[in-house]
Enzyme design. Structure first.
Site, PDB file in Angstrom:
ATOM      1  N   ASN A  57      -1.413   3.947  -6.916  1.00 51.07           N
ATOM      2  CA  ASN A  57      -0.662   5.166  -6.616  1.00 51.07           C
ATOM      3  C   ASN A  57      -1.179   5.908  -5.389  1.00 51.07           C
ATOM      4  O   ASN A  57      -0.424   6.628  -4.749  1.00 51.07           O
ATOM      5  CB  ASN A  57      -0.660   6.109  -7.825  1.00 51.07           C
ATOM      6  CG  ASN A  57      -2.004   6.224  -8.486  1.00 51.07           C
ATOM      7  OD1 ASN A  57      -2.620   5.229  -8.855  1.00 51.07           O
ATOM      8  ND2 ASN A  57      -2.482   7.433  -8.630  1.00 51.07           N
ATOM      9  N   HIS A  84       9.944   9.568 -14.316  1.00 55.47           N
ATOM     10  CA  HIS A  84      10.027  10.579 -13.253  1.00 55.47           C
ATOM     11  C   HIS A  84       9.640  10.052 -11.872  1.00 55.47           C
ATOM     12  O   HIS A  84       9.755  10.758 -10.879  1.00 55.47           O
ATOM     13  CB  HIS A  84       9.240  11.854 -13.612  1.00 55.47           C
ATOM     14  CG  HIS A  84       7.756  11.733 -13.537  1.00 55.47           C
ATOM     15  ND1 HIS A  84       7.021  12.282 -12.521  1.00 55.47           N
ATOM     16  CD2 HIS A  84       6.859  11.149 -14.362  1.00 55.47           C
ATOM     17  CE1 HIS A  84       5.728  12.050 -12.741  1.00 55.47           C
ATOM     18  NE2 HIS A  84       5.609  11.364 -13.846  1.00 55.47           N
ATOM     19  N   CYS A 120      -2.057  13.725 -10.084  1.00 52.81           N
ATOM     20  CA  CYS A 120      -2.593  13.956 -11.420  1.00 52.81           C
ATOM     21  C   CYS A 120      -3.996  14.530 -11.349  1.00 52.81           C
ATOM     22  O   CYS A 120      -4.472  15.140 -12.284  1.00 52.81           O
ATOM     23  CB  CYS A 120      -2.594  12.645 -12.195  1.00 52.81           C
ATOM     24  SG  CYS A 120      -1.001  11.818 -12.076  1.00 52.81           S
ATOM     25  N   GLN A 178       4.179   2.761 -10.396  1.00 53.35           N
ATOM     26  CA  GLN A 178       4.485   2.978  -8.970  1.00 53.35           C
ATOM     27  C   GLN A 178       5.390   1.902  -8.388  1.00 53.35           C
ATOM     28  O   GLN A 178       6.081   2.142  -7.401  1.00 53.35           O
ATOM     29  CB  GLN A 178       3.192   3.059  -8.144  1.00 53.35           C
ATOM     30  CG  GLN A 178       2.380   4.323  -8.394  1.00 53.35           C
ATOM     31  CD  GLN A 178       3.074   5.602  -7.918  1.00 53.35           C
ATOM     32  OE1 GLN A 178       3.923   5.593  -7.020  1.00 53.35           O
ATOM     33  NE2 GLN A 178       2.715   6.730  -8.521  1.00 53.35           N
ATOM     34  N   THR A 238      10.513  11.762 -33.475  1.00 53.13           N
ATOM     35  CA  THR A 238      11.943  11.757 -33.161  1.00 53.13           C
ATOM     36  C   THR A 238      12.112  11.540 -31.662  1.00 53.13           C
ATOM     37  O   THR A 238      11.466  12.203 -30.854  1.00 53.13           O
ATOM     38  CB  THR A 238      12.586  13.089 -33.599  1.00 53.13           C
ATOM     39  OG1 THR A 238      12.367  13.224 -35.000  1.00 53.13           O
ATOM     40  CG2 THR A 238      14.069  13.119 -33.288  1.00 53.13           C
ATOM     41  N   GLY A 288       4.297   7.479 -18.521  1.00 52.27           N
ATOM     42  CA  GLY A 288       3.390   6.412 -18.119  1.00 52.27           C
ATOM     43  C   GLY A 288       2.027   6.553 -18.777  1.00 52.27           C
ATOM     44  O   GLY A 288       1.394   5.559 -19.154  1.00 52.27           O
ATOM     45  N   THR A 289       1.571   7.787 -18.915  1.00 49.21           N
ATOM     46  CA  THR A 289       0.249   8.019 -19.503  1.00 49.21           C
ATOM     47  C   THR A 289       0.204   7.488 -20.930  1.00 49.21           C
ATOM     48  O   THR A 289      -0.726   6.758 -21.307  1.00 49.21           O
ATOM     49  CB  THR A 289      -0.074   9.532 -19.496  1.00 49.21           C
ATOM     50  OG1 THR A 289      -0.086   9.966 -18.131  1.00 49.21           O
ATOM     51  CG2 THR A 289      -1.412   9.827 -20.146  1.00 49.21           C
ATOM     52  N   SER A 331       7.448   4.596 -15.992  1.00 46.87           N
ATOM     53  CA  SER A 331       7.614   6.049 -16.106  1.00 46.87           C
ATOM     54  C   SER A 331       8.913   6.462 -15.418  1.00 46.87           C
ATOM     55  O   SER A 331       9.221   5.995 -14.324  1.00 46.87           O
ATOM     56  CB  SER A 331       6.427   6.751 -15.447  1.00 46.87           C
ATOM     57  OG  SER A 331       6.641   8.140 -15.428  1.00 46.87           O
TER      58      SER A 331
END
Ligand code: PLP
Length: 402
Positions: A165, A215, A339, A193, A251, A85-86, A213
């Site tokens: 978030n 995760h 974070c 989120q 890659t 996401g970042t 994102s």
């Protein structure tokens, strides 16, 4: 003990612990781990290679991209994989502003965005662009009218997160996109989120760019995607061999992308029913906290909020002490965004809600997920009630003083 749907998931989470920090990250589904496994071993090829190994990897990459694109109503060519996401947020802001310098150098965002947005905006200011950080109301919402009034002739991009978030407030993205479309300005929304909780459809939201994102949806860490509407000019941030249609060189992380695709596939089957289930649990927690614990304050919007987000301030209780005590009791929660965990800086989101200091310092976020059961909630409420009482006594807090 957390009763999970499978023994493996129980082991992944650890025994006798209750995890209520799904907004920070989620445990990988066993199916996701299984889907990824071949791409560490037999199918280890580089998707850019033309031999069979490469083509196998490329087919897996395309499959994951198709799943995600279909799920958000996009064309596969509009999905660019990133390292999370970042990076998606960085690419959206920096990439669009750099590529559209002929149209202007002004960006609009809000004060409660994730640091991936705020710090990208600050970087753009550092190199001579202008950024407006819109304030939010007491619930953390920004209005379409505020956005309309902030748009200037040289505005290129508006970036407003779909939901926050920390406090879970959902923004009126559809209304905001009506404004950006009318004014001919691009719209980015960070759906990191919401993707796991709410329908995210590019045309319904009306966004030109969307960050995702893996995760946060029970997929692996270190992988995400940026939806870039066809026709939107973007300057890459990573330069190299021209992978991802020259939008993001490097890659591709094939196992992670496969895992992200599998997590998304599962998500689209369960999201609606899970969100309903979690909304019921969320509202039960809210009801019980307000019934059992005096001097509490709900942070975020009372109704326009994520199905899995509960955020309360407990006046007279030190948030960090509350977190540590909950952890000792086997309950994992958060005081703000993970974070910025470890930092004792007060949350920029709670500050933007104009909360007094004693509410900012006593905030607790509980975020629910697929392994959360009603039995966990009863246990958490009991521990929370007792811990708040004890910490308030210890602090000698005179509640009448707050
Ligand atoms: N945006 C929001 C709203 C988030 O909550 C997060 C993570 O907490 C991110 C972006 C960053 O995503 P990632 O951890 O994949 O880099």
């Amino acid at each position: 003990m957390t009763v999970g749907p499978s023994a493996r998931e129980g082991i992944i989470l650890g025994m006798n612990r209750i995890y209520l920090d799904y907004a920070a990250t989620t445990p990988m589904r066993p199916e996701v781990v299984d889907a990824m496994e071949p791409f560490f071993n037999d199918s280890f090829g580089n998707p850019s290679s033309i031999h069979t190994y490469g083509q196998q990897a490329k087919a897996a990459l395309d499959n994951a991209r198709d799943i995600i694109a279909n799920g958000i109503g996009a064309d596969s060519s509009e999905v660019t994989f990133t390292s999370g996401g970042t990076e998606a947020d960085n690419l959206a802001l920096i990439g669009v502003m750099m590529a559209n310098r002929d149209k202007g150098n002004h960006l609009i965002t809000t004060q409660i965005e994730h640091d991936a947005i705020l710090n990208s905006a600050k970087f753009l200011e550092l190199i001579g662009m202008r950024a407006t950080y819109l304030p939010v109301d007491k619930y953390g919402q920004v209005s379409a009218q505020q956005v309309a009034e902030a748009i200037e002739p040289d505005t290129v991009l508006v970036s407003v997160m779909h939901a926050n978030n920390e406090v879970g407030t959902i923004q009126p993205i559809e209304a905001i996109s009506a404004v950006t479309k009318e004014k001919g300005v691009l719209l980015h929304t960070d759906c990191v989120q919401t993707f796991g909780q709410l329908p995210v459809n590019v045309d319904r939201l009306g966004a030109d760019l969307i960050s995702l994102s893996s995760h946060k949806i029970y997929g692996p860490k270190g992988i995400g995607a940026l939806y870039i509407r066809n026709g939107v000019s973007i300057q890459p941030v990573l330069h190299g061999g021209g992978q991802e249609r020259a939008k993001r060189s490097g890659t591709e992380n094939v196992p992670a992308i496969v895992g992200f695709g599998e997590a998304a596939r599962i998500l689209f089957n369960v999201r609606e029913s899970e969100s309903k289930r979690l909304t019921t649990l969320r509202d039960l927690i809210r009801f019980e906290i307000e019934r059992r614990i005096p001097n509490v304050k709900l942070n975020g919007h009372p109704t326009d909020r994520l199905p899995n987000n509960v955020n309360y301030s407990f006046a007279g209780v030190e948030g960090q002490a509350l977190l540590l005590n909950l952890d000792l009791a086997g309950i994992a929660a958060s005081s703000g965004s993970a974070c910025s965990a470890g930092s004792v800086e007060p949350s920029h989101v709670l500050k933007a809600l104009n909360l007094p200091d004693f509410y900012i310092r006593s905030a607790l976020r509980l975020s629910l997920g697929r392994l959360t059961r009603e039995a966990d909630i009863s246990e958490v409420l009991e521990v929370l009630e007792k811990t708040c009482e004890r910490l308030r006594l210890l602090a000698g807090s005179s509640l009448s003083a707050v």
